[in-house]
Design an enzyme around this catalytic site. Structure first.
Site, PDB file in Angstrom:
ATOM      1  N   SER A 195      32.368  -1.841 -31.467  1.00  0.00           N
ATOM      2  CA  SER A 195      32.104  -2.715 -30.299  1.00  0.00           C
ATOM      3  C   SER A 195      32.412  -2.010 -28.984  1.00  0.00           C
ATOM      4  O   SER A 195      33.382  -2.323 -28.308  1.00  0.00           O
ATOM      5  CB  SER A 195      32.870  -4.032 -30.410  1.00  0.00           C
ATOM      6  OG  SER A 195      34.230  -3.845 -30.737  1.00  0.00           O
ATOM      7  N   GLY A 200       0.861  -1.165   0.000  1.00  0.00           N
ATOM      8  CA  GLY A 200       0.000   0.000   0.000  1.00  0.00           C
ATOM      9  C   GLY A 200       0.897   1.213   0.000  1.00  0.00           C
ATOM     10  O   GLY A 200       2.107   1.078   0.163  1.00  0.00           O
TER      11      GLY A 200
END
Lengths: 638, 302
Positions: free
Chosen positions: A542, A32
């Site tokens: 890369s 909650g």
């Protein structure tokens, strides 16, 4: 801790201790938001079980006056909010664990936040609990966040739910309001598989139906929250399931004793029971179930024990001892729920580390089949997962492990995913089932193998991987290296990043996700070419270490040579042969390495060439060839 | 055991053993921080159980201040000798050299230099990559959020924003070079659980936890025991003989006693159950301000 006062007076300390010793334990989570009064509820539980000491109470009183939200009245929320920063903000920002006990049970409460960005914390808190208390503000009813919390509770396999309809005092203790919310919630909850639900009307602030029946709700005849938590039977299916024990540690004090230490996570085990060790599949029988307090006739789920076997078979950490007549599965590919918990998005294809039970293996995650909108439960198409997103993905491991489906056994089916470089836990996962293809697609063994092809060519197949910024000169140097090797009679192939993007990789862009896939494909192609016996020169920006590592791991020992073509950004940008930096600076190109996408330089490249302009490309190419020769790669294999 | 239901103490014990084994399996050079207090005693007992019949596969480290109660040193030496455990005692050489003490330098400097700095130095000195500590989540509000496995930077700092999510019973002990892990096997134990377990398992504890007649002076609202002749009495202070016991143990000039007649374990448990002040109140170091423990933790205090 005066909760015991009455008991003590009535029974005396020895009887009290005896009773306390026989209490059971319940772990639950409260779901909650701050607005629902969650912290207030937990503070109230601690307060009502008299677990608040006077000095804490004094601090609570002064804090309530200073920063409290109850107009100077006791603000129970202040009892449980811990870290300084969050106390100032009035919100809980992490999972906190609280402890209280009643005459019958000890409780561990996982207190987790209800804010949207903290799904990961709720999943974390829920993973260790047996029951969930879902709080609803009676004035607001079932909200989006209620549905989200319930979905996560269901996802994590929590079977028991308490629907606590809070702040009932603010709706005049209206039964109609309570009934409507309950009906609304049950309809939703049954749709996600939550069926064991008990609804209780409460006011955490006023204490209604917390420890006992409230006079304000004469229409409610069910248990108070504490009564329910004290008495609910958390049916433990683990004890009924088949025997499972992941081996944590091999216990070998001397040559006469070899035991396997671990916590039993399913079923029971007795001396004489036949067991199968997974993933190896070897079988033996249990000799002893050893503990410090003496050998056991029966070890059950939840106990930490040390098991000895009647046969000397190879067992090590990561293996699982299982019932021989009902063993766990063994596989290396799965479908699983993935909850992403990192600020860095999931990169499909990137190698991560997976930990399940006591085994740690390499893993790659495929693009999600779909992700779930936790608010609407809709399935959405997705290429990746971001922080707090949940999806269903296929995963592939670098070797097979023992497992059960998560719904059958949390400890055998729940896993975490760890980033190889930051070492952070980036995801949690829950196995649905193993993918059949892993077992059914067999590797075709061929008679002419890599070694045979290499011998014919008189060379050692190798992948030479050039990495560096755009414009650093990778392709130039790779070209020169290939020319020189070719002139010397070697069989080569130059795989160029730009060229691959015209064909195999033309459906990929330049986001992080696509860059990872770009390199994965390139590495796989290079691997096939190396298998064909070639010396492959691969020229790719890369930018990420992880993917270069993936390429390295695909190849055999010594078959991968990383060449760092090292040019400072300013130099590469000044060259700008393709005009790309200029475009990126103008904002016409996004995700450009060095500009708005990172480049992670290699930490230990085999060859490091200075591409700042100080050294001619010709010299750099010779440096690469020198390395290949020195490493014995330009000789015919023996 | 024939029933399928374990009691809460059995579950806590099994959980702690699982944590101890997991940490040892994943560490290169683990150590157990041993303070001779009741939590340390329980943690050591659990370690003996976890690795039985092997001895615990790590040394014990006592970060000493030279100002502990004499009874603590006695139990420490006897217990480690009985167990055949390897005991490492570390005293911050700078403190030894400068003679850092609570009287001249105050509780804050004394604790910071001997304990906080001493611990960092000891871990660096021996190169331990994982240290077990006896902290519990119920001790203090900010500890409620501490993980079981907690990563510390190479400078031993704790960053509350960089904690890893901890799911199920899967602990991530991976770390970069220089980083270390603190592991708290007693995370889910409460003070009552600790006492109950000491009682059930007959774990040896320092006798100071039990009431006896001892010489004390009252200072700043605390009863301070005159444990040796280094205790500096203020003008007019005369040690009184009182029946007292201690709820926590540390450096004797900084540790407050409570008046009590409870001389057996059940009696102190009973007294604790009826008591209305929290355990850490007897420690002078926690009183500065309410967020003090969190700050100390970030700086590297356990």
């Amino acid at each position: 801790m005066a909760h015991a006062t009455g008991e003590l007076a009535a029974t005396g300390i020895e009887a009290y201790l005896d009773q306390h010793e026989h209490k059971t334990l319940l772990r639950f989570i409260t779901c909650g938001s701050v607005d629902d009064g969650k912290s207030t509820l937990i503070g109230r539980l601690l307060y009502d079980s008299k677990l608040v000491f006077e000095d804490h109470l004094a601090a609570l009183e002064s804090d309530s006056k200073r920063v409290g939200t109850q107009g100077g009245d006791l603000d129970f929320a202040l009892l449980v909010d811990g870290l300084a920063a969050e106390r100032e903000q009035g919100i809980t920002i992490d999972v906190a664990y609280r402890f209280f006990s009643t005459e019958r049970r000890k409780f561990i409460v996982a207190d987790t936040p209800g804010h949207e960005q903290y799904t990961r914390n709720m999943v974390t808190g829920a993973s260790t609990t047996e029951l969930a208390v879902i709080l609803i503000d009676a004035r607001r009813g079932v909200l989006t966040q209620t549905r989200r919390h319930s979905f996560l509770v269901s996802l994590l396999g929590i079977r028991h739910v308490v629907l606590a309809v809070n702040k009932l005092d603010l709706v005049g203790y209206s039964q109609a309001t309570f009934d409507a919310i309950e009906a609304d919630y049950r309809e939703f909850a049954s749709g996600i598989g939550l069926t064991d639900i008990v609804s209780i009307p409460i006011s955490a602030l006023r204490g209604d139906n917390i420890t006992g029946p409230s006079e304000s709700t004469p229409w409610y005849s069910g248990p108070s929250l504490i009564e329910h938590l004290e008495t609910i039977e958390v049916a433990d299916d683990l004890h009924a399931g088949p025997f499972r024990m992941p081996v944590q540690w091999v216990n070998r004090p001397n040559l006469d004793f070899r035991g396997f230490s671990g916590e039993i996570v399913g079923g029971a085990v007795h001396p004489g029971d036949p067991v199968r060790v997974l993933p190896s599949g070897r079988e033996s029988t249990v000799a002893r179930v050893v503990t410090y307090d003496g050998d056991l006739d029966e070890g059950i789920a939840g106990q930490s024990v040390t098991i000895t076997l009647n046969d000397e078979i190879d067992v090590s950490r990561g293996d699982v001892l299982t019932a021989a007549n009902d063993p766990a599965g063994v596989a290396d590919q799965f479908q699983a729920d993935i909850v992403w918990m990192s600020d860095d998005q999931m990169l499909p294809g990137r190698p991560y580390v997976l930990k399940l039970g006591t085994s740690t293996v390499g893993v790659t995650i495929a693009s999600p089949k779909y992700k779930v909108n936790v608010n609407t439960l809709e399935h959405l198409a997705a290429k990746t997962l971001e922080l707090n997103e949940i999806g269903v993905c296929n995963i592939g491991l670098d070797r097979p492990i023992a497992f059960d489906a998560y719904r059958d056994n949390r400890d055998m089916g729940g896993f975490i995913v760890i980033d190889r470089f930051t070492n952070n836990t980036v995801a949690a996962g829950m196995i649905h089932f193993a993918l059949r293809r892993a077992q059914n697609v067999h590797w075709q063994a061929v008679d002419v193998d890599k070694a045979a092809r290499a011998r014919l060519k008189g060379q050692r197949p190798t992948l030479v991987w050039f990495t560096g910024l755009s414009g650093a000169g990778k392709s130039t140097i790779a070209n020169l290296v290939e020319q020189k090797l070719h002139e010397q009679g070697f069989h080569t192939y130059l795989l160029d990043g730009d060229n691959l993007r015209h064909g195999l990789n033309k459906n990929l862009g330049f986001t992080d996700v696509d860059r990872v896939e770009n390199i994965r494909r390139a590495a796989e192609v290079a691997k096939v070419m190396v298998d064909a016996g070639l010396i492959v020169l691969a020229s790719f920006i890369s930018p990420f270490r992880a993917e270069r590592r993936l390429a390295r791991d695909l190849l055999g020992d010594g078959e991968f040579v990383e060449v760092f073509v090292d040019a400072p950004l300013s130099v590469a940008e000044a060259r700008d042969r393709k005009g790309l930096y200029a475009k990126a600076r103008r904002g016409e190109l996004v995700h450009f390495t060095g500009i708005d996408s990172p480049y992670e330089p290699p930490e230990a490249p085999e060859v490091h060439v200075d591409a700042s302009g100080a050294v001619p490309a010709e010299t750099s190419a010779e440096l690469v060839i020198d390395h290949l020769r020195a490493a014995g790669l330009l000789r015919s294999p023996a | 055991m024939n029933t399928a239901t374990q009691t809460h103490l059995q579950r806590l014990e099994a959980e702690s053993i699982q944590i101890l084994r997991e940490a040892v399996a994943e560490a290169e050079k683990p150590v157990m921080l041993y303070s001779v207090g009741k939590d340390s005693s329980v943690m050591l007992h659990l370690a003996v159980k976890a690795f039985h019949p092997s001895p615990p596969p790590f040394p014990l480290l006592h970060v000493d201040t030279t100002w502990k109660f004499r009874a603590m040193y006695e139990l420490r030496d006897k217990l480690t000798a009985d167990l055949g455990a390897e005991l490492l005692v570390y005293q911050n050489p700078e403190c030894v050299e400068k003679g850092i003490n609570p009287f001249d330098h105050g509780s804050s400097v004394h604790t910071d230099m001997w304990k906080t700095e001493g611990l960092k130095q000891a871990l660096d000195h021996y190169g331990f990559d994982l240290a077990f500590g006896g902290a519990r989540r119920d001790e203090e509000k900010s500890r409620a959020k501490e993980r079981v496995f907690s990563i510390r930077t190479a400078q031993h700092r704790w960053d509350p924003k960089q904690q890893r999510p901890e799911l199920w019973r899967l602990y991530n002990a991976r770390k970069a070079h220089g980083e270390s892990v603190r592991v708290f096997p007693l995370s889910n134990w409460t003070e009552l659980d600790i006492w109950q377990y000491i009682h059930r398992e007959e774990i040896p504890i320092v006798p100071l936890y039990l009431a006896a007649t001892r010489p004390v002076v009252e200072r700043d609202g605390m009863l301070i025991m005159v444990d040796d002749d280094r205790m500096r009495l203020k003008p007019g202070e005369e040690p009184q003989l009182k029946s007292v016991r201690f709820r926590t143990l540390g450096c004797y000039p900084l540790t407050g006693a409570i008046e009590s007649e409870a001389s057996t374990l059940p009696e102190i448990i009973q007294e604790m159950l009826l008591m209305t002040t929290s355990e850490r109140q007897g420690r002078a170091i926690d009183h500065d301000q309410s967020a003090s423990m969190e700050r100390k933790k970030q700086e590297g205090y356990f």
